[in-house]
Design an enzyme around this catalytic site. Structure first.
Site, short mmCIF file in Angstrom:
data_model
loop_
_atom_site.label_atom_id
_atom_site.label_comp_id
_atom_site.label_asym_id
_atom_site.label_seq_id
_atom_site.Cartn_x
_atom_site.Cartn_y
_atom_site.Cartn_z
N VAL A 116 -36.19 -37.06 24.03
CA VAL A 116 -35.89 -36.21 22.86
C VAL A 116 -36.93 -35.07 22.87
O VAL A 116 -37.96 -35.29 22.99
CB VAL A 116 -35.83 -37.05 21.63
CG1 VAL A 116 -35.28 -35.93 20.55
CG2 VAL A 116 -35.01 -38.18 21.59
N ASP A 123 -52.82 -43.02 7.50
CA ASP A 123 -52.86 -43.36 8.94
C ASP A 123 -52.51 -44.77 9.19
O ASP A 123 -53.24 -45.65 8.65
CB ASP A 123 -54.47 -43.08 9.34
CG ASP A 123 -54.93 -43.50 10.92
OD1 ASP A 123 -53.85 -44.01 11.42
OD2 ASP A 123 -55.94 -43.26 11.20
N VAL A 124 -51.45 -44.83 9.96
CA VAL A 124 -51.01 -46.35 10.04
C VAL A 124 -51.72 -47.31 10.76
O VAL A 124 -51.58 -48.36 10.68
CB VAL A 124 -49.50 -46.48 10.37
CG1 VAL A 124 -48.48 -45.64 9.70
CG2 VAL A 124 -49.39 -45.82 12.11
N ILE A 169 -38.02 -37.47 15.03
CA ILE A 169 -37.32 -38.72 14.82
C ILE A 169 -37.46 -39.11 13.57
O ILE A 169 -36.33 -39.44 12.79
CB ILE A 169 -37.41 -39.81 15.94
CG1 ILE A 169 -37.13 -38.98 17.27
CG2 ILE A 169 -36.74 -41.12 15.50
CD1 ILE A 169 -37.60 -40.03 18.38
N ASP A 229 -47.12 -40.19 6.86
CA ASP A 229 -47.46 -39.59 8.03
C ASP A 229 -48.96 -39.34 7.76
O ASP A 229 -49.39 -39.16 6.66
CB ASP A 229 -46.60 -38.18 8.06
CG ASP A 229 -46.56 -37.79 9.67
OD1 ASP A 229 -45.72 -37.93 10.38
OD2 ASP A 229 -47.71 -37.42 10.15
N TYR A 235 -49.23 -45.96 27.03
CA TYR A 235 -48.10 -45.60 26.10
C TYR A 235 -47.02 -46.64 26.49
O TYR A 235 -46.42 -47.44 25.46
CB TYR A 235 -47.50 -44.38 26.50
CG TYR A 235 -46.17 -43.97 25.67
CD1 TYR A 235 -46.35 -43.38 24.45
CD2 TYR A 235 -44.94 -43.91 26.23
CE1 TYR A 235 -45.32 -43.22 23.52
CE2 TYR A 235 -44.04 -43.79 25.49
CZ TYR A 235 -44.15 -43.30 24.01
OH TYR A 235 -42.90 -42.78 23.44
N ASN A 240 -41.98 -45.71 13.11
CA ASN A 240 -41.40 -44.75 14.02
C ASN A 240 -42.80 -44.02 14.30
O ASN A 240 -42.96 -43.36 15.49
CB ASN A 240 -40.59 -43.76 13.20
CG ASN A 240 -40.55 -42.48 13.89
OD1 ASN A 240 -39.81 -42.39 15.18
ND2 ASN A 240 -41.23 -41.60 13.40
N LYS A 283 -45.60 -49.70 23.84
CA LYS A 283 -44.02 -49.69 23.49
C LYS A 283 -43.37 -51.33 24.05
O LYS A 283 -42.69 -51.78 23.61
CB LYS A 283 -43.49 -48.74 24.21
CG LYS A 283 -43.80 -47.33 23.56
CD LYS A 283 -43.79 -47.43 22.02
CE LYS A 283 -43.90 -45.89 21.42
NZ LYS A 283 -43.48 -45.80 19.99
N SER A 286 -39.47 -47.33 23.36
CA SER A 286 -39.17 -46.32 23.97
C SER A 286 -38.53 -47.01 25.10
O SER A 286 -38.64 -48.33 25.55
CB SER A 286 -40.52 -45.72 24.45
OG SER A 286 -40.37 -44.72 25.54
N1 LIG Z 1 -39.47 -37.91 21.74
C1 LIG Z 1 -39.17 -38.60 22.85
O1 LIG Z 1 -38.78 -38.42 23.65
C2 LIG Z 1 -39.20 -40.16 22.43
C3 LIG Z 1 -38.91 -41.08 23.35
C4 LIG Z 1 -39.16 -42.60 23.28
C5 LIG Z 1 -39.90 -42.89 21.97
N2 LIG Z 1 -40.25 -42.00 21.22
C6 LIG Z 1 -41.00 -42.41 20.04
O2 LIG Z 1 -40.13 -42.12 18.85
C7 LIG Z 1 -41.52 -42.12 17.80
C8 LIG Z 1 -41.37 -40.79 17.04
O3 LIG Z 1 -41.83 -39.55 18.04
P1 LIG Z 1 -41.26 -38.24 18.04
O4 LIG Z 1 -40.67 -37.80 19.32
O5 LIG Z 1 -40.38 -37.81 16.87
O6 LIG Z 1 -42.57 -37.41 17.82
P2 LIG Z 1 -43.35 -36.42 16.71
O7 LIG Z 1 -44.84 -36.27 17.50
O8 LIG Z 1 -42.39 -35.45 16.55
O9 LIG Z 1 -43.72 -37.19 15.36
C9 LIG Z 1 -44.54 -38.12 15.49
C10 LIG Z 1 -45.07 -38.26 14.11
O10 LIG Z 1 -45.81 -39.45 13.80
C11 LIG Z 1 -46.98 -39.10 13.05
N3 LIG Z 1 -48.16 -39.93 13.52
C12 LIG Z 1 -49.07 -39.68 14.51
N4 LIG Z 1 -49.79 -40.89 14.58
C13 LIG Z 1 -49.91 -41.36 13.29
C14 LIG Z 1 -50.55 -42.23 12.46
N5 LIG Z 1 -51.66 -42.98 13.22
N6 LIG Z 1 -50.13 -42.59 11.36
C15 LIG Z 1 -49.27 -41.80 10.50
N7 LIG Z 1 -48.40 -40.89 11.30
C16 LIG Z 1 -48.99 -40.72 12.59
C17 LIG Z 1 -47.30 -37.58 13.67
O11 LIG Z 1 -48.11 -36.80 12.66
C18 LIG Z 1 -45.83 -37.00 13.83
O12 LIG Z 1 -45.57 -36.44 12.49
C19 LIG Z 1 -42.55 -42.42 18.63
O13 LIG Z 1 -43.03 -44.07 18.21
C20 LIG Z 1 -42.39 -42.32 19.80
O14 LIG Z 1 -43.24 -42.83 20.83
C21 LIG Z 1 -40.14 -40.63 21.35
#
Ligand SMILES: NC(=O)c1ccc[n+]([C@@H]2O[C@H](COP(=O)([O-])OP(=O)(O)OC[C@H]3O[C@@H](n4cnc5c(N)ncnc54)[C@H](O)[C@@H]3O)[C@@H](O)[C@H]2O)c1
Length: 249
Positions: free
Chosen positions: A179, A55-56, A14, A33, A146, A82, A150, A133
């Site tokens: 997603v 690292d956030v 995302i 990231d 989780y 994100n 959230k 989420s």
């Molecule tokens: N995919 C889904 O179904 C879904 C649903 C609801 C919410 N979300 C939320 O959307 C957001 C993005 O998720 P996504 O599905 O694209 O996941 P993803 O795993 O594809 O991407 C997440 C990114 O965050 C980075 N990351 C993780 N920990 C980190 C840290 N401590 N510091 C910096 N970067 C870090 C990872 O390296 C990765 O590139 C997340 O917050 C997730 O909880 C996703």
């Protein structure tokens, strides 16, 4: 002068889709990231971005990032928190280390990044969009860490909106439905996938771009009077009660 967005978790999923939409609208993007290798690889193919590994969940790293952005960019118009981590497990198997790992990225990270960039956002009367989420809004099994992290993000967003509105800063929260990203596929079994299809009126997973569209809109001037909101981008999941699968058959 082009607007600048900071997008965390921008190396894939995302966050990467959001980066691409901002670029299409003429924004510059600071891509953040903790996967430095993937971030650098992906950013090399994009014009108008800076790749900033961080690292956030680490306060010192976030402070260093804020100093780097301050020195390198003339403005920050939007912060998209994100970056996220999913770890699904039963309550009795979720020990403190697993709990803390999820909280550290998902909730501490949003807090730390927002604190660090409030001064810059004050100057532009900018926007914060936090990614929560549907697990923030509805409890389910296996999501003790989780889902709770959230729900914290959703409430933190309202705290930010109430307090930072005085400076013209808007804060909103996007609650995505499922997603097919790396994060989701690591924790969604075949049974979970089937259950989501059953529980979603649109009867499918969303795409990264569908979530990104809402994020970029909330950061734009088009949403200039929208703050403190939780926007579910979930195919109707939050709206449903019982009976949907039965109605389909
Ligand atoms: N995919 C889904 O179904 C879904 C649903 C609801 C919410 N979300 C939320 O959307 C957001 C993005 O998720 P996504 O599905 O694209 O996941 P993803 O795993 O594809 O991407 C997440 C990114 O965050 C980075 N990351 C993780 N920990 C980190 C840290 N401590 N510091 C910096 N970067 C870090 C990872 O390296 C990765 O590139 C997340 O917050 C997730 O909880 C996703």
């Amino acid at each position: 002068m082009a607007k600048t967005a900071i997008v965390t978790g921008a190396a894939r999923g995302i966050g990467l889709a959001t980066t691409r939409l901002f670029l299409a609208d003429g924004w510059h993007v600071a891509m953040v990231d903790n996967d430095a290798e993937e971030l650098t690889r992906v950013a090399a193919d994009l014009d108008g971005v800076a790749a900033l590994p961080c690292d956030v969940g680490n306060p010192e790293a976030v402070a260093a990032l804020a100093a780097e952005v301050d020195a390198g960019f003339r403005r920050v118009d939007a912060l998209v928190n994100n970056a996220g981590l999913a770890d699904f497990g039963p309550i009795e198997e979720t020990d403190f280390d697993r709990w803390r790992a999820v909280m550290r990225t998902n909730l501490d990270g949003v807090f730390l990044m927002s604190q660090a960039f409030v001064p810059a956002l004050k100057e532009t009367r900018g926007a914060i969009v936090n990614i929560a989420s549907i697990s923030a809004l509805r409890a389910s099994t296996l999501r003790v860490a989780y889902g709770t992290s959230k729900a914290g993000v959703a409430h933190l967003t309202q705290q930010q909106a109430v307090e930072l509105g005085e400076y013209g800063i808007r804060a909103n929260c996007v609650c995505p439905g499922p997603v097919r990203t790396k994060l989701a596929m690591a924790v969604h079994s075949e049974e979970i996938i089937a259950a989501y299809h059953d529980a979603i009126p649109l009867n499918r997973y969303g795409t990264e771009t569908e979530i990104a569209e809402a994020i970029v809109w909330l950061c734009s001037e088009k949403a200039s009077f929208v703050t403190g909101q939780r926007l579910s981008v979930d195919g109707g999941f939050e709206a449903t009660g019982i009976g949907l699968p039965a109605l389909r058959s």
